[in-house]
Design a protein around this motif. Sequence first.
Motif, PDB file in Angstrom:
ATOM      1  N   UNK A 307      26.722 -22.589   6.622  1.00 51.09           N
ATOM      2  CA  UNK A 307      25.556 -21.717   6.476  1.00 51.09           C
ATOM      3  C   UNK A 307      24.930 -21.871   5.089  1.00 51.09           C
ATOM      4  N   UNK A 308      25.789 -22.034   4.082  1.00 47.74           N
ATOM      5  CA  UNK A 308      25.304 -22.234   2.712  1.00 47.74           C
ATOM      6  C   UNK A 308      24.548 -23.554   2.624  1.00 47.74           C
ATOM      7  N   UNK A 309      25.139 -24.598   3.210  1.00 51.40           N
ATOM      8  CA  UNK A 309      24.503 -25.916   3.158  1.00 51.40           C
ATOM      9  C   UNK A 309      23.159 -25.927   3.882  1.00 51.40           C
ATOM     10  N   UNK A 310      23.080 -25.208   4.995  1.00 48.59           N
ATOM     11  CA  UNK A 310      21.809 -25.121   5.725  1.00 48.59           C
ATOM     12  C   UNK A 310      20.747 -24.416   4.893  1.00 48.59           C
ATOM     13  N   UNK A 311      21.155 -23.375   4.169  1.00 45.39           N
ATOM     14  CA  UNK A 311      20.212 -22.641   3.321  1.00 45.39           C
ATOM     15  C   UNK A 311      19.749 -23.521   2.163  1.00 45.39           C
ATOM     16  N   UNK A 342      21.648 -34.413  -5.895  1.00 45.64           N
ATOM     17  CA  UNK A 342      22.971 -33.781  -5.956  1.00 45.64           C
ATOM     18  C   UNK A 342      23.006 -32.652  -6.987  1.00 45.64           C
ATOM     19  N   UNK A 343      22.396 -32.899  -8.164  1.00 38.50           N
ATOM     20  CA  UNK A 343      22.377 -31.874  -9.210  1.00 38.50           C
ATOM     21  C   UNK A 343      21.605 -30.644  -8.746  1.00 38.50           C
ATOM     22  N   UNK A 344      20.471 -30.878  -8.102  1.00 35.83           N
ATOM     23  CA  UNK A 344      19.643 -29.762  -7.662  1.00 35.83           C
ATOM     24  C   UNK A 344      20.345 -28.950  -6.578  1.00 35.83           C
ATOM     25  N   UNK A 345      20.989 -29.632  -5.648  1.00 30.86           N
ATOM     26  CA  UNK A 345      21.687 -28.920  -4.570  1.00 30.86           C
ATOM     27  C   UNK A 345      22.861 -28.110  -5.115  1.00 30.86           C
ATOM     28  N   UNK A 346      23.541 -28.665  -6.119  1.00 28.37           N
ATOM     29  CA  UNK A 346      24.635 -27.918  -6.752  1.00 28.37           C
ATOM     30  C   UNK A 346      24.093 -26.668  -7.436  1.00 28.37           C
ATOM     31  N   UNK A 347      22.945 -26.817  -8.097  1.00 31.78           N
ATOM     32  CA  UNK A 347      22.299 -25.688  -8.769  1.00 31.78           C
ATOM     33  C   UNK A 347      21.867 -24.629  -7.757  1.00 31.78           C
ATOM     34  N   UNK A 348      21.385 -25.069  -6.606  1.00 35.88           N
ATOM     35  CA  UNK A 348      20.878 -24.143  -5.587  1.00 35.88           C
ATOM     36  C   UNK A 348      21.982 -23.439  -4.807  1.00 35.88           C
ATOM     37  N   UNK A 349      23.179 -23.992  -4.822  1.00 39.94           N
ATOM     38  CA  UNK A 349      24.241 -23.538  -3.920  1.00 39.94           C
ATOM     39  C   UNK A 349      24.599 -22.064  -4.124  1.00 39.94           C
ATOM     40  N   UNK A 350      24.725 -21.646  -5.384  1.00 40.00           N
ATOM     41  CA  UNK A 350      25.097 -20.255  -5.653  1.00 40.00           C
ATOM     42  C   UNK A 350      24.014 -19.297  -5.147  1.00 40.00           C
ATOM     43  N   UNK A 351      22.757 -19.669  -5.400  1.00 38.84           N
ATOM     44  CA  UNK A 351      21.647 -18.840  -4.944  1.00 38.84           C
ATOM     45  C   UNK A 351      21.607 -18.789  -3.407  1.00 38.84           C
ATOM     46  N   UNK A 353      24.176 -19.074  -1.351  1.00 36.22           N
ATOM     47  CA  UNK A 353      25.262 -18.224  -0.847  1.00 36.22           C
ATOM     48  C   UNK A 353      24.883 -16.746  -0.936  1.00 36.22           C
ATOM     49  N   UNK A 354      24.265 -16.356  -2.056  1.00 35.64           N
ATOM     50  CA  UNK A 354      23.828 -14.957  -2.218  1.00 35.64           C
ATOM     51  C   UNK A 354      22.784 -14.599  -1.166  1.00 35.64           C
ATOM     52  N   UNK A 355      21.846 -15.537  -0.913  1.00 34.99           N
ATOM     53  CA  UNK A 355      20.788 -15.298   0.073  1.00 34.99           C
ATOM     54  C   UNK A 355      21.376 -15.108   1.464  1.00 34.99           C
ATOM     55  N   UNK A 356      22.310 -15.980   1.860  1.00 30.25           N
ATOM     56  CA  UNK A 356      22.913 -15.888   3.188  1.00 30.25           C
ATOM     57  C   UNK A 356      23.712 -14.592   3.317  1.00 30.25           C
ATOM     58  N   UNK A 357      24.501 -14.265   2.299  1.00 30.69           N
ATOM     59  CA  UNK A 357      25.293 -13.039   2.346  1.00 30.69           C
ATOM     60  C   UNK A 357      24.390 -11.811   2.455  1.00 30.69           C
ATOM     61  N   UNK A 358      23.306 -11.824   1.686  1.00 36.48           N
ATOM     62  CA  UNK A 358      22.355 -10.707   1.729  1.00 36.48           C
ATOM     63  C   UNK A 358      21.774 -10.548   3.133  1.00 36.48           C
ATOM     64  N   UNK A 359      21.349 -11.652   3.732  1.00 38.29           N
ATOM     65  CA  UNK A 359      20.785 -11.608   5.089  1.00 38.29           C
ATOM     66  C   UNK A 359      21.802 -11.055   6.091  1.00 38.29           C
ATOM     67  N   UNK A 360      23.050 -11.485   5.971  1.00 35.40           N
ATOM     68  CA  UNK A 360      24.093 -11.035   6.891  1.00 35.40           C
ATOM     69  C   UNK A 360      24.361  -9.535   6.751  1.00 35.40           C
ATOM     70  N   UNK A 361      24.409  -9.072   5.508  1.00 36.72           N
ATOM     71  CA  UNK A 361      24.688  -7.648   5.267  1.00 36.72           C
ATOM     72  C   UNK A 361      23.529  -6.781   5.772  1.00 36.72           C
TER      73      UNK A 361
END
Length: 431
Positions: A307-311, A342-351, A353-361
């Motif tokens: 889900x994180x990777x899709x986001x 690769x650098x950009x995707x690593x940078x985006x990953x944390x954001x 995860x927060x977005x997906x978790x927020x949507x789920x909650x």
Amino acid sequence: MEVKMEKIETNVVKFEVKVEAEKFNNALNKAYKKNVSKFSVPGFRKGKVPMNMVKQYYGVGVLLEDAVNFVIDETYPVALKDNDIRPVDYPEIDVIEVGEGKDLVYTAKVTVYPEVELGKYKAVEAKKVAYEVSEEEVEKQLKSMQEKNARVETKTEGTVENGNIAVIDFKGYIDGVAFEGGEGTDYSLEIGSGSFIDNFEDQLVGAAVGDKKEINVTFPENYGREEFNGKPATFEVTVKEIKVKELPVLDDEFAKEVSEFDTIEEVKEDIKKKAQESNDVRAKREFEEAVINLVVNNAKVEVPEVMINKEVEAMVKDLENRLSYQGLNLAQYYEFTGSSEDKMKTFMKERAEIKVKTDLVLEKIAKVENIDATEEELKTKAAEIAKMYSSADDSEKMAELILKAQESIIRTEVVTENTVKFLVENTKVIE
């Protein structure tokens, strides 16, 4: 059809599905009808070869793949529905047993939507900040209006001074080699604006028209392009013209010329009013974000990696679309920023995860509190979207088309907005 389901790890389930031999034989017939035009057997016209001859001449194996796919396409969605499972990715299928006259047995391993354990989400306490408009902000906007309406005239005598506009040709070198993007002709540079790096502008002060100057600067460590970061550079600069700005007087005449108001005081009041409206929107948004963050942090959920990777992929696509409006692409963006995919995707990953978790909650809260969207709210949202893409005459028809084509997406957006509104209304405000 028999289905056995087991949870094999967090957010991953595995089905074992057994399909009756009769149903699989029907799928073989369907596979035969799909492929019959491809078979060629002596004594039969192409496309007219009987099934028994196909099996005798080619072997039943030529039909198995399509038959298995037909059965899985039909039975897998039923297994999901019967077990109330929401997948977040394609399943990993393994065929365990297959053959004519036999039951088809296959397994499907799939990542599913995670369980959300809500914490406290009603009566949480959050700070609400009020942003007042200062006189300095009003004066700054007035100054900007003054600058936009300034007259620019050529300076016939003297040298470059702070506040002047120097029209220059320049060419930059790093280690004695000219670099891409470091050259300009007839460039208008306002001295003191901070447009150019380091003390480039300061070194032009005192120069006269026709002067050729060598300017030495150092790129910032975080300039954004790796080959430039922290590097010293030399610019060959020719001053071709010096211009001065004459600022208009901030009086009632100025107000009449640049606005719908008759006095400068009315202009100031309008600036203050609009700035306050903007500040109120900012305060509202920040309060909502604070409430959402509190609620999400109080909840427990393990977000699946898929889900994180899709986001992340969605974020990259969004960036790509925004760049295209500016006539750029991702390759140019990576070069300009000194980054990589690769650098950009690593940078985006944390954001992400927060977005997906927020949507789920928020989705879980909406379900628990029975929060939905009314038909009127859906129409209003569709109308808002339509206004961005159509004229006033066509917007009503466009809204109908948008709602028809994207109702589920619009409903999700409205439900999310209603959920946030619910949370805000049930929050204890700390001023």
